[in-house]
Write a protein that holds these residues in place. Structure first.
Motif, short mmCIF file in Angstrom:
data_model
loop_
_atom_site.label_atom_id
_atom_site.label_comp_id
_atom_site.label_asym_id
_atom_site.label_seq_id
_atom_site.Cartn_x
_atom_site.Cartn_y
_atom_site.Cartn_z
N PHE A 153 63.65 41.88 28.87
CA PHE A 153 64.85 41.03 28.75
C PHE A 153 64.76 39.81 29.67
O PHE A 153 65.36 38.77 29.39
CB PHE A 153 66.12 41.83 29.02
CG PHE A 153 66.15 42.59 30.32
CD1 PHE A 153 66.50 41.97 31.50
CD2 PHE A 153 65.84 43.94 30.34
CE1 PHE A 153 66.54 42.67 32.69
CE2 PHE A 153 65.88 44.66 31.54
CZ PHE A 153 66.23 44.01 32.71
N VAL A 154 63.98 39.90 30.76
CA VAL A 154 63.75 38.73 31.61
C VAL A 154 62.83 37.74 30.89
O VAL A 154 63.04 36.51 30.94
CB VAL A 154 63.15 39.15 32.96
CG1 VAL A 154 62.66 37.94 33.74
CG2 VAL A 154 64.17 39.92 33.78
N LEU A 155 61.82 38.25 30.20
CA LEU A 155 60.94 37.37 29.42
C LEU A 155 61.72 36.66 28.33
O LEU A 155 61.50 35.46 28.06
CB LEU A 155 59.80 38.19 28.80
CG LEU A 155 58.68 38.63 29.73
CD1 LEU A 155 57.68 39.50 28.97
CD2 LEU A 155 57.98 37.43 30.35
N GLU A 156 62.64 37.37 27.69
CA GLU A 156 63.46 36.76 26.63
C GLU A 156 64.34 35.65 27.20
O GLU A 156 64.52 34.59 26.58
CB GLU A 156 64.32 37.83 25.95
CG GLU A 156 63.52 38.83 25.14
CD GLU A 156 64.39 39.93 24.55
OE1 GLU A 156 65.61 39.94 24.85
OE2 GLU A 156 63.86 40.79 23.81
N GLU A 157 64.88 35.89 28.40
CA GLU A 157 65.71 34.86 29.03
C GLU A 157 64.87 33.64 29.38
O GLU A 157 65.30 32.49 29.19
CB GLU A 157 66.40 35.42 30.27
CG GLU A 157 67.37 34.43 30.91
CD GLU A 157 68.05 34.98 32.14
OE1 GLU A 157 69.20 34.60 32.40
OE2 GLU A 157 67.42 35.78 32.85
N ASN A 192 61.96 22.51 31.29
CA ASN A 192 60.86 22.45 32.27
C ASN A 192 60.87 23.66 33.20
O ASN A 192 59.81 24.19 33.56
CB ASN A 192 60.97 21.16 33.08
CG ASN A 192 60.64 19.92 32.25
OD1 ASN A 192 59.96 20.02 31.22
ND2 ASN A 192 61.14 18.77 32.68
N ARG A 193 62.06 24.09 33.61
CA ARG A 193 62.16 25.25 34.49
C ARG A 193 61.67 26.51 33.77
O ARG A 193 60.98 27.36 34.34
CB ARG A 193 63.59 25.44 34.98
CG ARG A 193 64.05 24.32 35.88
CD ARG A 193 65.51 24.47 36.32
NE ARG A 193 65.65 25.55 37.28
CZ ARG A 193 66.41 26.63 37.09
NH1 ARG A 193 67.09 26.77 35.97
NH2 ARG A 193 66.49 27.56 38.02
N GLY A 194 62.05 26.67 32.49
CA GLY A 194 61.61 27.83 31.72
C GLY A 194 60.10 27.85 31.53
O GLY A 194 59.45 28.90 31.67
N ASP A 238 63.09 27.08 25.61
CA ASP A 238 63.41 26.47 24.30
C ASP A 238 64.70 25.67 24.32
O ASP A 238 65.17 25.22 23.27
CB ASP A 238 63.51 27.57 23.23
CG ASP A 238 62.19 28.25 22.97
OD1 ASP A 238 61.14 27.63 23.24
OD2 ASP A 238 62.18 29.42 22.51
N SER A 239 65.29 25.49 25.52
CA SER A 239 66.56 24.78 25.63
C SER A 239 66.39 23.31 25.27
O SER A 239 65.32 22.71 25.45
CB SER A 239 67.10 24.92 27.05
OG SER A 239 68.26 24.14 27.22
#
Length: 364
Positions: A197-201, A215-217, A207-208
């Motif tokens: 669920f952390v990877l999904e977040e 960039n942070r993701g 993808d924002s």
């Protein structure tokens, strides 16, 4: 029932003793050594056996009462003894009987009255062993206690050496990136756990539509790729999902299931873990712990770069990012100056230093 057994033993022992006496007086084979068959013995032999058996039966009948009372008293005394004393006495008794068993072959060839020597030796050595065991009770207890402690200590060492603690990473500490540098130095032991669920977040942030979030993701995903491929640490992708809820609550529940520690730099998650009784490793706490210590009264050179929250305050930063609030520093924005440290505030969110211009100190 016990009385009947004593009488039977007296009967057999008396018959055996009669046969031995007949053999000693007549120079013939004893009852136990005969190989020619029972019908080869004379009438005198059987008479001696019968007389011995009757005498043994009578003696056993007379002595049955005292023997039973002695056995009952012995059982009562044994049951009243402390367990340690009983074990040490029993161990000594077994040791004496074992010693008599080793000596018995050298005495088994005795005849006549000598047949009682092994019996007396067994009783004597058993009694001596029991007394020695009782006298050494304290030393034996200390020895077994020391042995038990060493064994338990070795078991704990083996368990600890085979146990690998799980370090569960949250989203903020992955994006922060310092966890990779810490792992590279070898200060993190055990297995790094990245929940699905952390990877999904992270993927959702990457993808924002917002450039900063995207960039942070992507930085977080790059950090995970670096940890997994370039660093010598064990990484576990936990595919199970906790109950429905926020990511922080899922992390806390997962840490309880795995008996691991949450690695974060989120101040709020740190507090939630402490309230839930979950161990937490805060990267900010580690960074603050290794920062150079600045004490009140020290002089440092800083550059005031902006206004503070309060009237007249100026804000400066050390090379490691520590914020310095300069009282009366608003008039010196853009100026490099010497300041005198007045106090230091240390929290999980970071370290804050309060200071005042040294020029004001000289003016006073």
């Amino acid at each position: 029932m016990m009385k009947r057994m004593i009488q039977l033993m007296g009967l057999l022992f008396g018959g055996f003793l009669g046969a031995q006496m007949y053999g000693s007086l007549n120079g013939s084979m004893s009852f136990m050594e005969s190989t020619n068959g029972i019908m080869q013995h004379s009438g005198g032999y059987y008479m001696n056996v019968g007389i011995g058996a009757i005498c043994g039966f009578a003696a056993a009948t007379v002595l049955a009462g005292p023997i039973l009372r002695w056995m009952q008293q012995g059982a009562e005394r044994a049951s009243a003894m402390p367990t340690g004393e009983l074990l040490s006495g029993g161990g000594g008794l077994l040791g004496g009987l074992a010693l008599s068993a080793l000596i018995y072959p050298a005495l088994s060839s005795l005849t006549g009255a000598g047949i009682f020597v092994p019996i007396a030796m067994t009783i004597l050595l058993g009694y001596i062993g029991m007394r020695v065991g009782l006298s050494k009770q304290g030393e034996l207890a200390s020895m077994f206690k020391s042995l038990s402690e060493r064994t338990n200590a070795q078991v704990r060492v083996d368990e600890e050496s085979s146990y690998e603690e799980h370090k569960i990473l949250d989203t903020s500490v992955i994006i922060d990136g310092r966890i990779a540098d810490i792992c590279k130095t070898g200060f993190i032991e055990g297995t790094l756990v990245i929940p699905e669920f952390v990877l999904e977040e992270l993927q959702h942030i990457a993808d924002s539509s917002d450039l900063l979030k995207r960039n942070r993701g992507r930085r977080g995903l790059d950090i995970l790729n670096k940890i997994q491929k370039e660093l010598d640490v064990k990484v576990l992708i936990y595919e199970g999902d906790a109950e429905e809820g926020e990511v922080d609550s899922k992390l806390v529940k997962l840490a309880k299931v795995l008996h691991g520690k949450v690695v974060t730099n989120d101040f709020n998650l740190n507090k939630v873990c402490e309230l839930q009784g979950v161990s937490v490793l805060n990267i900010n706490d580690l960074a603050n712990a290794v920062k150079p210590v600045v004490l009140p009264g020290e002089e440092i050179v800083v550059q005031v770069i902006k206004d503070g929250k309060e009237h007249g305050q100026g804000v400066a930063y050390l090379d490691d990012g520590t914020m310095i609030v300069v009282e009366g520093g608003r008039d010196y924005i853009g100026t490099t100056m010497e300041v005198l440290v007045t106090s230091v505030l240390q929290t999980s969110a970071g370290r804050m230093i309060f200071a005042k211009p040294k020029l004001l100190e000289k003016a006073l």
